[in-house]
Enzyme design. Structure first.
Site, PDB file in Angstrom:
ATOM      1  N   HIS A 142     -67.389 -39.834 -27.461  1.00  0.00           N
ATOM      2  CA  HIS A 142     -67.032 -39.041 -26.271  1.00  0.00           C
ATOM      3  C   HIS A 142     -65.555 -38.649 -26.333  1.00  0.00           C
ATOM      4  O   HIS A 142     -65.200 -37.479 -26.124  1.00  0.00           O
ATOM      5  CB  HIS A 142     -67.326 -39.865 -25.018  1.00  0.00           C
ATOM      6  CG  HIS A 142     -66.926 -39.207 -23.734  1.00  0.00           C
ATOM      7  ND1 HIS A 142     -67.817 -38.546 -22.911  1.00  0.00           N
ATOM      8  CD2 HIS A 142     -65.717 -39.096 -23.115  1.00  0.00           C
ATOM      9  CE1 HIS A 142     -67.175 -38.062 -21.858  1.00  0.00           C
ATOM     10  NE2 HIS A 142     -65.894 -38.391 -21.959  1.00  0.00           N
ATOM     11  N   GLU A 143     -64.693 -39.611 -26.631  1.00  0.00           N
ATOM     12  CA  GLU A 143     -63.259 -39.339 -26.671  1.00  0.00           C
ATOM     13  C   GLU A 143     -62.880 -38.506 -27.896  1.00  0.00           C
ATOM     14  O   GLU A 143     -61.979 -37.665 -27.833  1.00  0.00           O
ATOM     15  CB  GLU A 143     -62.457 -40.652 -26.653  1.00  0.00           C
ATOM     16  CG  GLU A 143     -62.659 -41.487 -25.401  1.00  0.00           C
ATOM     17  CD  GLU A 143     -62.336 -40.733 -24.112  1.00  0.00           C
ATOM     18  OE1 GLU A 143     -61.448 -39.857 -24.140  1.00  0.00           O
ATOM     19  OE2 GLU A 143     -62.983 -41.000 -23.091  1.00  0.00           O
ATOM     20  N   HIS A 178     -63.166 -34.923 -27.186  1.00  0.00           N
ATOM     21  CA  HIS A 178     -61.981 -34.436 -26.478  1.00  0.00           C
ATOM     22  C   HIS A 178     -60.852 -34.151 -27.466  1.00  0.00           C
ATOM     23  O   HIS A 178     -60.237 -33.084 -27.441  1.00  0.00           O
ATOM     24  CB  HIS A 178     -61.473 -35.481 -25.479  1.00  0.00           C
ATOM     25  CG  HIS A 178     -62.321 -35.667 -24.264  1.00  0.00           C
ATOM     26  ND1 HIS A 178     -62.770 -34.628 -23.494  1.00  0.00           N
ATOM     27  CD2 HIS A 178     -62.790 -36.804 -23.667  1.00  0.00           C
ATOM     28  CE1 HIS A 178     -63.475 -35.097 -22.470  1.00  0.00           C
ATOM     29  NE2 HIS A 178     -63.503 -36.412 -22.562  1.00  0.00           N
ATOM     30  N   ASP A 201     -64.673 -33.056 -19.795  1.00  0.00           N
ATOM     31  CA  ASP A 201     -65.712 -33.873 -19.172  1.00  0.00           C
ATOM     32  C   ASP A 201     -66.702 -33.025 -18.391  1.00  0.00           C
ATOM     33  O   ASP A 201     -66.339 -32.023 -17.769  1.00  0.00           O
ATOM     34  CB  ASP A 201     -65.082 -34.909 -18.237  1.00  0.00           C
ATOM     35  CG  ASP A 201     -64.366 -36.014 -18.997  1.00  0.00           C
ATOM     36  OD1 ASP A 201     -64.917 -36.474 -20.014  1.00  0.00           O
ATOM     37  OD2 ASP A 201     -63.262 -36.395 -18.589  1.00  0.00           O
TER      38      ASP A 201
END
Length: 951
Positions: A172-173, A176, A183
């Protein structure tokens, strides 16, 4: 490989640079590992190499931390491989172990620095405790700065219940950081009303199921759900078992979630950052548009990739070698004197205790002036100062490679290799043979910081720093420029130990007329104050008359300063911890000629229990070509907390033009992507000349203005409060809070930091027409109010984010695809009465969309005529008809139910629930009464019938 032999092979003065570069290319082909030295993360053959994870020196040693990091990355690698449809995985990972941990046969650091890490692990906690987050300062599809984990997140297995498996969180990170995704949830807007007038949860995909339950308050859990509506104190809890496979950017913790939202599953209506920042594009659409995917293909077969390979590295002794130019060019514009002043300050004040320092000078040949000497006291510092070059040579020729060769010779005497050492290279020469030692520098394991003095320095000097992970600085020849001292003040050990680093509070310089003065104040906040030094420098004759007041009114005069007439410096050291508050200084020019007077103030943290405020200045790219602007950033924070409402200014110094002062903003508009994230930004496009530009940032903050943000803005993994499992509500432990109380900001803040240098090419020689359009609008929002749509955005300028635009062009469409791909043919909204305001001002515009929604129009796939969702975009136009890039796309739902008005507020929802419940109760009561009466009538009829029969 024998790197001395490599040096001799590559360093040949009679070899032209092109031939040398060809040789370097050949060696890189023969020795592939050289490709990744100093190169950051690279994707090759579907695998990421060079990912650097750094543990902060303040993190306590724990035997489980490194195994848990390895386990997280290994799990993430396979999860990422599947989520990207066999595209990418993690191959080679480096974990930087703090020097504060005991040695354990770790490999030695080469050019890996804490400040360059892709992932950092600290004990700094935000308002939401252990939330992993990614610092993003650029737009959609652009790389972020770093991923942050707390050590507790990596050690406490109980947290996986709320965040999900660590490997999934990392992916998830990573999305980014690497691909510039945002998000798909929104804590501030967890619910919205969709195009069919239904209450929906902000999520992606919409297929993720759950129910509303009571979180706290008087309502019992079983009564929280009212006809699929919510009421105060309720929250939405997701089912632990799902069929939905997306999305990782929403809730990676769900076991069924194994992919990113794509065009089929993406929820365009959800009011989240992904939709706002990426103009309603799906996560998968952004990923597939990235450079990673443009240069790779899915792996063949069905085999999984190999697990990641980890290298554990640890810094050794801190080793610095100063490599200083003494050619005749250093006699121009007082360059040698300014170098001496800065290096003396560096040795006496900035370089950290226990560092080994050596000194080398060079012209056409290199010379060792001081072998490595460890700094353990002020006497050690003074001894090194005594070895500084005091004169320039008569020779104009310079050989940077000869200087570096001597520098490597000095540092290798400590441990046999230059691994982990730092070279500070200062030159004003035009050496055209720097390429000859590029590979030697790259393979040495040393980090090279370069400082170019004057405008004649060869263009590719900075390549040494770029390839080895070093910083790049430029010092113009202006007499009142303090950029040489600023450069040395910016250079730290690179360990990440903020409590050992020198922090610059003030840097100013002026050409002061005879019998005039330079007067200013500097704020000493209570997070700094140890090892505080005031440095005054001048260019001609004797020292100025110095008067310094501390916050209690105590006076310090010129005779309280330690004066060095040869170097023309005066230094005052404040013993103990300097008094917090305003310090006021006055420098009087008592001479009969113009004097370039400068003041520099530095300090260190006052206590290991209090993180000091810091500022890091940087640019998006270190070179640009006219008319493309430079994006200037300043990251202002205290630990992980952004510092808000600061006054942040950048001073930019070109090679041959006057300095430009530019105010930076953290307002979420123009160059600034996210509001209140502590990153202050601005476009710089006053590109007057070609060549190098130096810049520094000054931060000031009034004690009367709220400063610290008590939450981490931007991109972070979501903590799940609980799940519905087998029909039962299973709540997780409440998310940990740091328990911070509002700090009393009594003192304000003063900080200065050099951002290094950048280069500009292609600036036309004479006057040129306007080539700078208004900047892109990035915060357009649309809200439906009754029969109208209200738009809001931040005004751009005539030129990027300066001045006033001439007009706006607003267009709408009922098709997202149409407005994305064919903005010019979307429906034009009448904006004749809309006059643009000053850049940075909030604009509001209301119009009625009835004219555009009543007629037939093509509907996007999956939408019906009842939806009436419209998409809006805007661009600004300047007086020369230059147009901005099209804004982010906003949307509004125009659905009007034939039987009811739209439901707009939570109170309406509760009221409808109550009325529905009352109506249901009334129907039930009526049914009971009717049934009861019918049964009574039937009984009476039966009795009558029975009585007749008896008769």
């Amino acid at each position: 490989m024998n790197w001395r032999l490599l040096y001799n092979m590559t360093h040949r003065d009679n070899v032209d640079p092109v031939g040398s570069l060809k040789f370097v290319t050949l060696l890189v082909a023969l020795i592939p590992e050289l490709l990744f030295l100093g190169a950051g993360v690279k994707l090759q053959d579907n695998g990421y190499d060079g990912l650097l994870i750094a543990i902060n020196p303040q993190v306590s040693e724990d035997q489980n931390l490194i195994p848990n990091i390895k386990e997280m990355i290994t799990e993430a690698s396979f999860y990422l491989f599947n989520a990207t449809k066999r595209r990418v995985f993690f191959r080679n990972i480096k974990i930087l172990i703090p020097a504060t941990w005991k040695a354990n046969n770790y490999s030695k650091v080469k050019q890996e620095l804490y400040e360059k890490a892709n992932v950092i692990v600290t004990d700094w906690y935000g308002a939401h405790g252990d939330d992993p987050y990614t610092l993003q300062y650029r737009g959609c599809g652009k790389e972020g700065k770093y991923i942050h984990f707390t050590s507790n997140f990596l050690l406490n297995d109980d947290l996986t219940a709320g965040y999900g498996p660590r490997g999934r969180v990392f992916v998830h990170e990573w999305a980014h950081l690497r691909w510039g995704l945002f998000d798909e949830y929104n804590d501030e807007k967890p619910f919205y009303i969709n195009g069919q007038n239904q209450v929906k949860v902000t999520r992606c995909s919409s297929d993720i199921a759950g129910i509303f339950v009571c979180e706290k308050g008087p309502c019992p859990q079983e009564n929280c759900i009212i006809s699929k509506l919510f009421k105060e104190g309720c929250m939405f809890i997701y089912n632990s078992t799902q069929n939905a496979t997306a999305s990782i950017m929403f809730m990676q913790s769900l076991s069924s979630v194994v992919e990113f939202c794509n065009a089929r599953t993406h929820n365009q209506e959800a009011p989240n950052l992904q939709n706002q920042m990426c103009s309603l594009r799906s996560a998968w659409d952004v990923i597939t548009d990235s450079a990673d995917f443009n240069h790779s293909f899915p792996m063949n077969g069905t085999q999984l990739p190999p697990p990641p390979v980890f290298s554990l590295i640890q810094p050794g002794d801190k080793v610095v070698c100063l490599v200083l130019d003494v050619s005749s060019k250093m006699a121009e514009a007082n360059r040698l004197l300014r170098l001496q002043q800065a290096v003396e300050f560096y040795l006496m004040q900035i370089v950290e205790i226990h560092t080994f320092v050596g000194i080398v000078s060079f012209n056409s040949k290199g010379e060792i002036r001081a072998q490595l000497h460890q700094i353990n006291s002020d006497d050690d510092r003074k001894l090194l100062v005594s070895h500084l070059p005091m004169t320039v040579s008569a020779e104009a020729e310079t050989s940077v490679c000869s200087g570096l060769k001597k520098g490597f010779e000095v540092v290798e005497k400590l441990n046999g290799k230059a691994y982990g050492s730092v070279m500070i290279l200062v030159t004003s020469g035009d050496d055209e043979h720097i390429d000859n030692c590029l590979l030697t520098a790259l393979s040495s394991g040393s980090t090279i910081h370069s400082i170019a003095m004057g405008s004649s320095v060869v263009e590719n000097l900075e390549e040494l720093s770029r390839r080895t992970g070093g910083l790049k600085f430029f010092v113009p020849d202006e007499s009142n420029s303090n950029s040489m001292i600023d450069a040395f003040s910016r250079i730290s050990s690179g360990t990440g130990d903020i409590f050992q680093q020198c922090i610059q509070l003030e840097s100013t310089g002026e050409n002061v007329k005879p019998h005039h003065q330079l007067k200013n104040t500097v704020t000493m906040d209570d997070s700094v104050g140890n090892d505080t030094t005031f440095l005054v420098t001048w260019q001609i004759s004797g020292p100025p008359e110095i008067l310094l007041f501390d916050p209690n009114g105590r006076k310090y005069y010129t005779n309280n300063f330690i004066t060095n007439p040869a170097l023309q410096t005066a230094r005052l050291y404040i013993p103990g911890t300097a008094e917090p508050g305003l310090w006021t200084y006055t420098l009087n020019n008592t001479h009969h000629s113009l004097q370039a007077l400068k003041m520099t103030v530095t300090s260190r943290a006052s206590s290991s229990a209090m993180l000091p405020a810091t500022v890091e200045a940087f640019v998006e790219r270190d070179s640009t070509r006219f008319p493309h602007p430079v994006m200037i950033y300043a990251n202002v924070r205290k630990g992980i907390y952004p510092i808000l409402n600061a006054t942040v200014t950048a001073t930019i110094e070109p090679e041959a033009a006057d300095p430009i002062v530019l105010k930076l903003f953290d307002n979420g508009a123009g160059a600034d992507i996210i509001k209140n994230d502590g990153i202050y930004s601005r476009y710089f496009f006053s590109l007057a000349v070609n060549g190098r530009y130096s810049f520094k940032v000054h931060v000031s903050h009034s004690p009367s203005i709220s400063s610290l943000a008590y939450s981490i803005p931007g991109s972070r993994a979501m903590y799940i409060p609980g799940y519905i499992a087998n029909g039962n509500i299973q709540m997780n432990a409440p998310r940990k809070s740091a328990g911070r109380s509002e700090e009393e900001q009594k003192w304000g803040i003063s900080r200065v930091s050099s951002g290094g240098s950048f280069s500009v090419l292609g600036v036309p020689a004479g006057p040129h027409p306007d080539v700078f359009p208004p900047c892109k609008i990035t915060d357009l929002q649309a809200i439906k109010v009754e029969d109208e749509v209200t738009l809001s955005w931040t005004a751009p300028g005539e030129d990027y984010d300066q001045g006033e635009a001439n007009s706006y062009e607003i267009r709408i469409s009922k098709s997202l695809q149409n407005i994305q791909d064919d903005f010019n043919n979307a429906i034009l909204v009448n904006t004749s009465k809309l006059n643009p305001q000053q850049a940075g001002t909030k604009e509001v515009f209301t119009f009625s969309p009835k004219l555009f929604t009543n007629g037939p129009d093509h509907q996007p796939d999956g939408e019906t005529q009842e939806s009436h969702r419209i998409y809006v975009a805007i661009r600004a136009i300047d007086k020369n008809s230059l147009k901005s890039v099209i804004s982010n796309i906003a949307q509004a739902s125009l659905f009007i139910s034939p039987n009811s008005a739209p439901i707009l507020t939570r109170d309406h929802l509760i009221l409808k629930g109550v009325l529905t419940a009352m109506g249901s109760i009334g129907i039930i009561c009526l049914t009971i009464v009717v049934t009861h009466c019918t049964l009574n009538r039937k009984k009476r009829a039966d009795k009558k019938e029975n009585g007749t029969k008896l008769i």
